[in-house]
Motif scaffolding. Sequence first.
Motif, short mmCIF file in Angstrom:
data_model
loop_
_atom_site.label_atom_id
_atom_site.label_comp_id
_atom_site.label_asym_id
_atom_site.label_seq_id
_atom_site.Cartn_x
_atom_site.Cartn_y
_atom_site.Cartn_z
N TRP A 32 5.89 -3.04 0.24
CA TRP A 32 5.61 -4.04 1.26
C TRP A 32 6.82 -4.27 2.18
CZ3 TRP A 32 1.54 -6.88 3.04
CH2 TRP A 32 1.84 -7.97 3.83
N ASN A 33 6.56 -4.35 3.48
CA ASN A 33 7.59 -4.72 4.45
C ASN A 33 6.89 -5.12 5.74
OD1 ASN A 33 6.87 -2.29 5.75
ND2 ASN A 33 8.52 -1.15 4.72
N LYS A 34 7.66 -5.38 6.78
CA LYS A 34 7.06 -5.82 8.04
C LYS A 34 6.18 -4.74 8.66
CE LYS A 34 8.06 -7.88 12.53
NZ LYS A 34 9.08 -8.16 13.56
N ASN A 35 6.58 -3.48 8.56
CA ASN A 35 5.76 -2.39 9.12
C ASN A 35 4.39 -2.30 8.46
OD1 ASN A 35 7.75 -1.65 10.94
ND2 ASN A 35 8.61 -0.06 9.60
N VAL A 54 13.08 -7.00 -5.22
CA VAL A 54 13.22 -6.22 -3.98
C VAL A 54 14.63 -6.31 -3.40
CG1 VAL A 54 10.77 -6.32 -3.42
CG2 VAL A 54 12.25 -8.12 -2.59
N GLN A 64 15.49 -5.06 -0.38
CA GLN A 64 15.39 -5.34 1.05
C GLN A 64 14.55 -6.61 1.26
OE1 GLN A 64 13.84 -1.42 1.83
NE2 GLN A 64 15.74 -0.78 2.82
N ASP A 86 13.29 -8.03 4.79
CA ASP A 86 12.16 -7.29 5.37
C ASP A 86 10.85 -7.70 4.70
OD1 ASP A 86 10.88 -5.49 7.02
OD2 ASP A 86 11.42 -3.72 5.85
N VAL A 87 10.90 -7.93 3.40
CA VAL A 87 9.71 -8.35 2.65
C VAL A 87 9.26 -9.74 3.09
CG1 VAL A 87 8.86 -9.00 0.36
CG2 VAL A 87 10.15 -6.88 0.66
N GLU A 99 9.97 -11.29 5.90
CA GLU A 99 9.53 -11.21 7.28
C GLU A 99 8.11 -10.65 7.36
OE1 GLU A 99 11.24 -9.80 11.65
OE2 GLU A 99 12.13 -8.98 9.81
N GLY A 100 7.80 -9.69 6.50
CA GLY A 100 6.45 -9.13 6.45
C GLY A 100 5.42 -10.16 6.01
#
Length: 414
Positions: free
Chosen positions: A156-159, A183, A185, A188-189, A191-192
């Motif tokens: 899982w991330n923003k992308n 996690v 990162q 990024d998680v 923010e996603g």
Amino acid sequence: MNGPGKIYNTINKCRICGADSIVDLINYGEQPLANSLKKHRDDVEQKIPLTLSFCKQSNHVQLKETVNKELLFSDYIWVTGTAASTKRFAKEFAQRVIQITNLQSHELVIEVASNDGTFLVPFKELGFSNVLGVDPAENLKTAALQNGIETITAFWNKNVSEEIIKKRGRAKVVMARNVLPHVSQIFDVVEGIRCALQDDGVAIIEFHNAGTILNELHYDSVYHEHLYYFSINSICYLFEKYSLYPFHADPSPISGGGYVLYLSATRKNKSKSLLQFMEQEESNKVNSHESWNRFAERCVEHKRLSREIIDKYYGRRVIGFGASARSSTYLNYCEFNSGNIEAVIDNNPMKQGQFTPGSSIPIISMEGGLRRKPDIIFILAWNFRHEIINLCRSKGYRGDFIVSFPFEPKVIQS
């Protein structure tokens, strides 16, 4: 082992605030990856330092070593639906989420790191069929699909969040249960999660409470997958960076004691329960360096007491129960092996026939364990101890039990 292509690196700045004010609390020694079960007793293992540290600026407790996430999670053996108590809690959890968020049947529910889909199944059973799981483990996607849960294989991330929005729209609920500590990162998680929510959406974060870890001495929850040990204070600090604000918290029985935190994009009045938990955290000095130094001292004493109990059963048949990831830290820190514990029962068929990491103890079925006629059963998956004791009794076992945690190890007599 720092640098490109290496399996881990060591941080020198706080994972949350970036300050270079982290100090070591305790080193649990060179440890194998907690979920890296061995096919054969003598398989060569990669061992990595396991160091718990504390940031004097953010008061956040964290692991110093970061292991490559593909190595940890791409083929995962922890299956959420193994324990009956977890399935019961999943039903309660879904009902509570529907109630607090005022979820409508057409609205999207996403679970980050959804494992085999156990916590999404009750939503579908209650008529909320617009659910989606996201998990990096291909083997767990297969299990989730068998449970009727659509699942995307991805970290899982923003992308990933943006791709889901294009196809499914934004979600009313994004759940991340006991995943954030894993996690590296993390920004990024988070923010996603924020990106995926509709305007009135709710993020629901379940985490093993640092206050419970501190008070009840859950050092077995320290392993390479868990990079963060959140208090309410530190996790709120993180989410408020991304304009997500806490408004409610419920207690969680998972992992031996945690919280389910509800956050929204607009500031709301904090519920009575959330304010109470925050006050408890303050009065118990959960965010104090001194408290965590004492925790480290208690770990050393716990190891001594554990060795003392097991030594009393030398030459007798000791069978463990629960080849969990958290038992790996405990077994290896205490330097237990098959000379102390003959075998470990685990009800997950994916684990049976393999050996525990580092300690090299064979993992067997419950039937196989009871056929060995144990003199005592050592409950390693202690957060399921009541379920395990009842199960063993129902199968005819009448002997005593050793329970490793919480607090000091103890013998429960029949």
